[in-house]
Scaffold this motif. Structure first.
Motif, PDB file in Angstrom:
ATOM      1  N   THR A 197       0.853  -1.193   0.000  1.00  0.00           N
ATOM      2  CA  THR A 197       0.000   0.000   0.000  1.00  0.00           C
ATOM      3  C   THR A 197       0.886   1.240   0.000  1.00  0.00           C
ATOM      4  O   THR A 197       2.043   1.188   0.429  1.00  0.00           O
ATOM      5  CB  THR A 197      -1.022   0.071   1.166  1.00  0.00           C
ATOM      6  OG1 THR A 197      -0.389   0.466   2.365  1.00  0.00           O
ATOM      7  CG2 THR A 197      -1.771  -1.239   1.323  1.00  0.00           C
ATOM      8  N   HIS A 201      -1.572   1.477   4.943  1.00  0.00           N
ATOM      9  CA  HIS A 201      -2.922   1.375   5.507  1.00  0.00           C
ATOM     10  C   HIS A 201      -3.109   0.047   6.213  1.00  0.00           C
ATOM     11  O   HIS A 201      -3.023  -1.008   5.586  1.00  0.00           O
ATOM     12  CB  HIS A 201      -3.960   1.493   4.392  1.00  0.00           C
ATOM     13  CG  HIS A 201      -4.229   2.889   3.955  1.00  0.00           C
ATOM     14  ND1 HIS A 201      -5.282   3.629   4.449  1.00  0.00           N
ATOM     15  CD2 HIS A 201      -3.567   3.693   3.080  1.00  0.00           C
ATOM     16  CE1 HIS A 201      -5.271   4.825   3.879  1.00  0.00           C
ATOM     17  NE2 HIS A 201      -4.254   4.886   3.045  1.00  0.00           N
ATOM     18  N   SER A 202      -3.415   0.096   7.493  1.00  0.00           N
ATOM     19  CA  SER A 202      -3.720  -1.106   8.274  1.00  0.00           C
ATOM     20  C   SER A 202      -5.229  -1.297   8.356  1.00  0.00           C
ATOM     21  O   SER A 202      -5.964  -0.352   8.672  1.00  0.00           O
ATOM     22  CB  SER A 202      -3.149  -0.987   9.685  1.00  0.00           C
ATOM     23  OG  SER A 202      -1.742  -0.930   9.657  1.00  0.00           O
ATOM     24  N   TRP A 203      -5.681  -2.521   8.081  1.00  0.00           N
ATOM     25  CA  TRP A 203      -7.104  -2.827   8.116  1.00  0.00           C
ATOM     26  C   TRP A 203      -7.655  -2.648   9.523  1.00  0.00           C
ATOM     27  O   TRP A 203      -7.013  -3.012  10.521  1.00  0.00           O
ATOM     28  CB  TRP A 203      -7.322  -4.262   7.645  1.00  0.00           C
ATOM     29  CG  TRP A 203      -8.750  -4.713   7.757  1.00  0.00           C
ATOM     30  CD1 TRP A 203      -9.748  -4.518   6.844  1.00  0.00           C
ATOM     31  CD2 TRP A 203      -9.340  -5.425   8.854  1.00  0.00           C
ATOM     32  NE1 TRP A 203     -10.927  -5.062   7.309  1.00  0.00           N
ATOM     33  CE2 TRP A 203     -10.700  -5.614   8.535  1.00  0.00           C
ATOM     34  CE3 TRP A 203      -8.847  -5.896  10.071  1.00  0.00           C
ATOM     35  CZ2 TRP A 203     -11.570  -6.284   9.385  1.00  0.00           C
ATOM     36  CZ3 TRP A 203      -9.713  -6.550  10.926  1.00  0.00           C
ATOM     37  CH2 TRP A 203     -11.052  -6.745  10.571  1.00  0.00           C
ATOM     38  N   THR A 240      -9.690   1.420   7.155  1.00  0.00           N
ATOM     39  CA  THR A 240      -8.271   1.243   7.466  1.00  0.00           C
ATOM     40  C   THR A 240      -7.786   2.471   8.247  1.00  0.00           C
ATOM     41  O   THR A 240      -8.497   3.464   8.377  1.00  0.00           O
ATOM     42  CB  THR A 240      -7.415   1.120   6.193  1.00  0.00           C
ATOM     43  OG1 THR A 240      -7.413   2.387   5.511  1.00  0.00           O
ATOM     44  CG2 THR A 240      -7.935   0.043   5.262  1.00  0.00           C
ATOM     45  N   ARG A 300      -8.974   7.428  10.569  1.00  0.00           N
ATOM     46  CA  ARG A 300      -9.736   6.322   9.996  1.00  0.00           C
ATOM     47  C   ARG A 300     -10.112   6.661   8.557  1.00  0.00           C
ATOM     48  O   ARG A 300     -10.573   7.765   8.269  1.00  0.00           O
ATOM     49  CB  ARG A 300     -10.986   6.052  10.820  1.00  0.00           C
ATOM     50  CG  ARG A 300     -11.658   4.717  10.532  1.00  0.00           C
ATOM     51  CD  ARG A 300     -12.861   4.519  11.438  1.00  0.00           C
ATOM     52  NE  ARG A 300     -13.401   3.170  11.326  1.00  0.00           N
ATOM     53  CZ  ARG A 300     -13.211   2.202  12.212  1.00  0.00           C
ATOM     54  NH1 ARG A 300     -12.476   2.438  13.293  1.00  0.00           N
ATOM     55  NH2 ARG A 300     -13.742   0.994  12.028  1.00  0.00           N
ATOM     56  N   TYR A 333      -9.190   0.955  -3.193  1.00  0.00           N
ATOM     57  CA  TYR A 333      -8.076   0.179  -2.643  1.00  0.00           C
ATOM     58  C   TYR A 333      -7.143  -0.286  -3.750  1.00  0.00           C
ATOM     59  O   TYR A 333      -5.919  -0.332  -3.570  1.00  0.00           O
ATOM     60  CB  TYR A 333      -8.614  -1.008  -1.852  1.00  0.00           C
ATOM     61  CG  TYR A 333      -7.576  -1.668  -0.973  1.00  0.00           C
ATOM     62  CD1 TYR A 333      -6.957  -0.959   0.049  1.00  0.00           C
ATOM     63  CD2 TYR A 333      -7.233  -3.002  -1.144  1.00  0.00           C
ATOM     64  CE1 TYR A 333      -6.019  -1.556   0.875  1.00  0.00           C
ATOM     65  CE2 TYR A 333      -6.301  -3.622  -0.322  1.00  0.00           C
ATOM     66  CZ  TYR A 333      -5.689  -2.893   0.687  1.00  0.00           C
ATOM     67  OH  TYR A 333      -4.757  -3.487   1.495  1.00  0.00           O
ATOM     68  N   ALA A 386      -0.687  -6.661   3.133  1.00  0.00           N
ATOM     69  CA  ALA A 386      -1.332  -5.654   3.964  1.00  0.00           C
ATOM     70  C   ALA A 386      -0.458  -5.370   5.174  1.00  0.00           C
ATOM     71  O   ALA A 386       0.102  -6.298   5.770  1.00  0.00           O
ATOM     72  CB  ALA A 386      -2.705  -6.148   4.404  1.00  0.00           C
ATOM     73  N   LEU A 424     -11.161  -7.019   2.248  1.00  0.00           N
ATOM     74  CA  LEU A 424      -9.852  -6.555   1.776  1.00  0.00           C
ATOM     75  C   LEU A 424      -9.250  -7.534   0.781  1.00  0.00           C
ATOM     76  O   LEU A 424      -8.729  -7.137  -0.269  1.00  0.00           O
ATOM     77  CB  LEU A 424      -8.923  -6.331   2.966  1.00  0.00           C
ATOM     78  CG  LEU A 424      -7.533  -5.774   2.663  1.00  0.00           C
ATOM     79  CD1 LEU A 424      -7.069  -4.866   3.803  1.00  0.00           C
ATOM     80  CD2 LEU A 424      -6.504  -6.881   2.440  1.00  0.00           C
TER      81      LEU A 424
END
Length: 261
Positions: free
Chosen positions: A86, A90-92, A106, A117, A125, A150, A159
Motif C-alpha cells: 500500500t 494502511h492497516s485494516w 483502514t 480512519r 483500494y 497488507a 480486503l
C-alpha cells in the motif's frame, strides 16, 4: 551459535539448485538498515522479495522518494522481486458489510491522513495498491509481481476480495517466519530471535522482516540477518524469491493487470 554467525560458512552456492527453499521478504520501514541489508544479501548471494510502501525514513524523507530511487534500481538490477505494501501503509480496521459495496475501513500510518480512519471501496483500494507499483516502475523500468502484503498482515474477506478484483494475491508469512524485528528488544533480544528462527524455520516458509523499525532499540538486522542466512544454509536450506514460489510465482507482472471492478 558462533559457527552459525560466521559469514564465510559453507552452504549451497548460488549456482546450486534450490530444492529446499525459504522465501525471505522485507517490508519497507524507515530504511535505516537498508544499506546493510543490501550488503548482506549481496555477500551471501541471496535474493529476497521486497514489499514497498512510501514510508517516512530516518533522514526525514520517504522510502520511495528520489533519494532512495538509486537503491531500488540497484536491487531491481540484482534480481530481487517486489510487491505492493500500500502507498500510505494502511492497516485494516473493519469490514463494512452494511454498505453492500465491499468497502472496509483502514488507518494509514503515513501520508496526509496518517492516524485517521479511512474507508476504501474495492476500486479505491486498487488505486492505493497500484501506487507503489507505478512508482517502482517509474524508478526501475521493471514491473512488480502481482502481489501485495497488507501492513501488519491484517486482512479481512472484503480486503482480500478487493485485492483479487485488482488482480493481486495477498502474501502473509509462516508462523516460524515471523522474525520478530518489530518486537521490543528488551523482551525479545536478538540472540533469542536468532535461536528461535534457526530452530523453527522449515523449507517452504515465507519469512518477514523490515528495512528498519522505529520502536526497536537494538536493531535486528546487524545482529541477526547474516547469522540467520548462514545458519539456514548450513541446515541445507536455500533462498528464493516469491517469483519462484509454487503458489505466487504463476501470475503475470502488475503491468498487465486488469483494472479493478
Amino acid at each position: 551459535m558462533l559457527a552459525a554467525g560466521t559469514a564465510g560458512a559453507a552452504g549451497p552456492t548460488a549456482a546450486s539448485p534450490c530444492t529446499q527453499p525459504v522465501y525471505l521478504t522485507f517490508d519497507t520501514g524507515h530504511m535505516g538498515v537498508a544499506e546493510l541489508v543490501a550488503e548482506v544479501l549481496q555477500r551471501q548471494q541471496v535474493k529476497a522479495t521486497f514489499f514497498l510502501a512510501n514510508e517516512r525514513t530516518l533522514t526525514g524523507g520517504w522510502s520511495l522518494d528520489e533519494h532512495w530511487a538509486p537503491w531500488w534500481r540497484a536491487r531491481a538490477a540484482e534480481g530481487h522481486a517486489f510487491g505492493s505494501h500500500t502507498w500510505d501503509h494502511h492497516s485494516w480496521l473493519a469490514d463494512r458489510p452494511e454498505r453492500g459495496d465491499g468497502s472496509f475501513d483502514t488507518r494509514p500510518s503515513m501520508g496526509p491522513r496518517a492516524g485517521q480512519r479511512s474507508s476504501f471501496t474495492p476500486a479505491a483500494y486498487c488505486t492505493e495498491l497500484r501506487r507503489p507499483a507505478e512508482r517502482f516502475q517509474a524508478i526501475t523500468g521493471q514491473a512488480m509481481l502481482p502481489l501485495f502484503r497488507a501492513p501488519g498482515g491484517k486482512t479481512s474477506p472484503a480486503l482480500l476480495a478487493a485485492g483479487r478484483a485488482c488482480g493481486l494475491a495477498h502474501v502473509g508469512w509462516a508462523p516460524a517466519g515471523f522474525l520478530g524485528d518489530e518486537l521490543p528488544s528488551e523482551r525479545y533480544p536478538n540472540v533469542q530471535l536468532l535461536q528461535r528462527a534457526l530452530h523453527s524455520i522449515r523449507s517452504g516458509d515465507i519469512l518477514v522482516a523490515h528495512l528498519g523499525i522505529w520502536s526497536r532499540r537494538d536493531p535486528w538486522a546487524p545482529a541477526v540477518l547474516e547469522p540467520l542466512i548462514v545458519g539456514l544454509k548450513a541446515r541445507g536450506l536455500c533462498f528464493a524469491t516469491l517469483r519462484e514460489h509454487p503458489q505466487y510465482g504463476r501470475a503475470p507482472a502488475t503491468a498487465a493487470l486488469p483494472q479493478a471492478r
